[in-house]
Design a protein around this motif. Structure first.
Motif, PDB file in Angstrom:
ATOM      1  N   GLN A 223       6.561   2.735  -2.410  1.00  0.00           N
ATOM      2  CA  GLN A 223       5.511   3.582  -1.824  1.00  0.00           C
ATOM      3  C   GLN A 223       4.299   2.724  -1.426  1.00  0.00           C
ATOM      4  O   GLN A 223       3.740   2.888  -0.334  1.00  0.00           O
ATOM      5  N   VAL A 224       3.901   1.817  -2.314  1.00  0.00           N
ATOM      6  CA  VAL A 224       2.775   0.920  -2.007  1.00  0.00           C
ATOM      7  C   VAL A 224       3.129   0.055  -0.803  1.00  0.00           C
ATOM      8  O   VAL A 224       2.332  -0.118   0.134  1.00  0.00           O
ATOM      9  N   THR A 225       4.363  -0.482  -0.810  1.00  0.00           N
ATOM     10  CA  THR A 225       4.820  -1.345   0.287  1.00  0.00           C
ATOM     11  C   THR A 225       4.813  -0.589   1.615  1.00  0.00           C
ATOM     12  O   THR A 225       4.312  -1.088   2.628  1.00  0.00           O
ATOM     13  N   ALA A 226       5.344   0.644   1.607  1.00  0.00           N
ATOM     14  CA  ALA A 226       5.413   1.446   2.840  1.00  0.00           C
ATOM     15  C   ALA A 226       4.021   1.766   3.350  1.00  0.00           C
ATOM     16  O   ALA A 226       3.740   1.680   4.561  1.00  0.00           O
ATOM     17  N   PHE A 227       3.116   2.104   2.442  1.00  0.00           N
ATOM     18  CA  PHE A 227       1.748   2.456   2.841  1.00  0.00           C
ATOM     19  C   PHE A 227       1.086   1.274   3.558  1.00  0.00           C
ATOM     20  O   PHE A 227       0.507   1.419   4.633  1.00  0.00           O
ATOM     21  N   ILE A 325      -7.715  -1.460   2.485  1.00  0.00           N
ATOM     22  CA  ILE A 325      -8.404  -1.593   1.193  1.00  0.00           C
ATOM     23  C   ILE A 325      -7.711  -0.724   0.132  1.00  0.00           C
ATOM     24  O   ILE A 325      -7.472  -1.163  -0.993  1.00  0.00           O
ATOM     25  N   LEU A 326      -7.362   0.509   0.520  1.00  0.00           N
ATOM     26  CA  LEU A 326      -6.658   1.407  -0.414  1.00  0.00           C
ATOM     27  C   LEU A 326      -5.304   0.808  -0.805  1.00  0.00           C
ATOM     28  O   LEU A 326      -4.950   0.779  -1.982  1.00  0.00           O
ATOM     29  N   GLY A 327      -4.576   0.317   0.197  1.00  0.00           N
ATOM     30  CA  GLY A 327      -3.249  -0.254  -0.066  1.00  0.00           C
ATOM     31  C   GLY A 327      -3.311  -1.410  -1.045  1.00  0.00           C
ATOM     32  O   GLY A 327      -2.521  -1.491  -2.000  1.00  0.00           O
ATOM     33  N   ILE A 328      -4.282  -2.307  -0.833  1.00  0.00           N
ATOM     34  CA  ILE A 328      -4.442  -3.459  -1.727  1.00  0.00           C
ATOM     35  C   ILE A 328      -4.839  -2.987  -3.131  1.00  0.00           C
ATOM     36  O   ILE A 328      -4.375  -3.519  -4.139  1.00  0.00           O
ATOM     37  N   GLY A 346       3.130  -9.635  -3.782  1.00  0.00           N
ATOM     38  CA  GLY A 346       4.042 -10.497  -3.023  1.00  0.00           C
ATOM     39  C   GLY A 346       5.061  -9.674  -2.256  1.00  0.00           C
ATOM     40  O   GLY A 346       5.294  -9.897  -1.065  1.00  0.00           O
ATOM     41  N   MET A 347       5.647  -8.688  -2.932  1.00  0.00           N
ATOM     42  CA  MET A 347       6.645  -7.829  -2.295  1.00  0.00           C
ATOM     43  C   MET A 347       6.010  -7.013  -1.157  1.00  0.00           C
ATOM     44  O   MET A 347       6.530  -6.964  -0.032  1.00  0.00           O
ATOM     45  N   ALA A 348       4.877  -6.361  -1.459  1.00  0.00           N
ATOM     46  CA  ALA A 348       4.248  -5.463  -0.484  1.00  0.00           C
ATOM     47  C   ALA A 348       3.780  -6.237   0.743  1.00  0.00           C
ATOM     48  O   ALA A 348       3.936  -5.778   1.875  1.00  0.00           O
TER      49      ALA A 348
END
Length: 409
Positions: A223-227, A325-328, A346-348
């Motif tokens: 979810q974090v990666t997709a965002f 900023i939110l994603g990070i 690293g993945m995201a």
């Protein structure tokens, strides 16, 4: 190597200034290409797909070199690694300005490698040397990234015109315009020289791709990666093509360059508002959704009322900057220790930039195929809707494991 923070920093003010100078180089050299992309394509006979590659190559470099950067810093130290990053950006700018197709693409790759290394290592340095001031310094740092790219996007056309006026023959006018990007990295290198005495290790939460293989099976991690991926897809597609979209809608080159500058500056603005807000809000679904809806509104606005482009573009910049900023910050909020945060980051970043890299190429190819920007903009609107769905998932206050430690990224 000193283990105490205090004796390590002789001149904290100097260190902060030099960190901010480095930050000003982290998007500018890429943003400078957009306003003169038409001239470059025309002069070198590039297809829209090849032109899109000029924004895509640095993103591929981010994806490939971000995970490697932490290893480099552990081997030779943070300070020399950051100098290597600056040397790469400077050399890349020089190579890119030599005027041929090969040097243009190769130089762009070298710039991407330099930015990738600095992107990963600078936050680590901030966190280690100024642990109590991370949110404030991060906000200023993101703002300076935006200011650096605004300067770059807004000065390219005036420099191009200057080259035409001076009748420079050694290199094409577009190459002269791109060479203007060398000033910031040169100043940054000089400012960074005093730090070269130190060879310190990066902090434990520096992004890397390591053996946390369970992350690749974690819904929260994806979810974090997709965002982040959807956010970067939209932002970099517009960094590449916004000036061309504006030119087709009747704006002059100067206006297009100036509005492109607004996109960059607006993407830095959320740092000042969001970073202090973030600490107070437990559930971030509202904020995340607001950013994605802003993006959708601005893209639909550009499609339907292009005469108000400056307004739509400032909304778009704000939403993409805020989304980033939110994603990070989700990387820190969804993990419970520094090593896990590093692995997720690293993945995201790796997957996110790989996906984002397709944006400028897809935009360019669709425009070339349809001779209109309507289809690419419609695709961008659809991506914004998907991004809104991902915001509802990622904003929920749940964690890959228990969140006893909040890491601000």
């Amino acid at each position: 190597m000193s283990h105490h923070n205090k004796p390590n920093i002789a001149h904290p003010a100097l260190l902060i200034i030099s960190i901010f100078l480095i930050a000003s180089n982290l998007r500018g050299p890429i943003a400078g290409i957009g306003p003169i992309l038409e001239f470059i394509s025309h002069d070198l006979g590039l297809s829209a797909t090849q032109a899109g590659m000029l924004t895509t190559l640095p993103l591929l470099a981010f994806a490939i070199f971000s995970p490697i950067s932490s290893g480099l810093a552990r081997k030779i130290g943070l300070e020399p690694s950051l100098m290597i990053a600056l040397v790469a950006i400077t050399s890349g700018v020089i190579i890119r300005s030599l005027g041929s197709t090969v040097t243009l693409f190769f130089g762009t790759c070298v710039i991407g490698v330099g930015i990738a290394i600095a992107n990963v290592l600078l936050p680590s340095l901030l966190k280690r040397d100024f642990p109590t001031k991370v949110p404030t310094l991060t906000a200023i740092y993101v703002l300076l990234m935006g200011i650096g790219s605004t300067i770059s996007a807004s000065t390219t056309i005036p420099l191009f015109n200057l080259a035409e006026t001076l009748d420079i023959v050694a290199i094409p006018s577009w190459a002269f315009a791109l060479a203007g990007a060398i000033i910031l990295p040169l100043i940054s290198m000089l400012a960074w020289l005093p730090q070269m005495k130190r060879h310190t290790k990066p902090t434990a939460d520096t992004p890397e791709l390591d053996s946390h293989s369970y992350l690749w099976r974690s819904a929260a991690a994806w979810q974090v990666t997709a965002f982040l991926a959807l956010n970067s897809f939209i932002m970099y597609s517009f960094i590449a093509w916004l000036p061309s979209i504006l030119l087709e809608n009747g704006y002059s080159e100067h206006q297009a360059g100036y509005i492109h500058g607004i996109l960059q500056l607006a993407s830095a603005a959320p740092a000042i508002i969001l970073i202090p807000l973030m600490a107070k809000m437990k559930d971030k679904r509202g904020l995340s959704l607001a950013m994605t809806v802003l993006a959708l509104v601005s893209i639909v606005g550009l499609l339907t009322l292009p005469q108000h482009a400056a307004f739509w573009v400032s909304l778009l910049g704000f939403s993409c900057g805020g989304g980033f900023i939110l994603g990070i910050s989700f990387v820190g909020l969804r993990t419970h220790n520094a090593h896990q945060a590093a692995a997720l980051s690293g993945m995201a970043q790796c997957m996110g930039y790989l996906f984002a890299a397709t944006g400028p190429i897809i935009f360019g190819s669709l425009h070339e195929a349809t001779s209109s920007w309507d289809v690419p903009l419609t695709i961008a609107a659809v991506i914004a809707i998907v991004w809104a769905c991902s915001a509802l998932l990622v904003g929920k206050p749940h964690v890959i494991t228990h969140p006893h430690q909040l890491i601000t990224c």
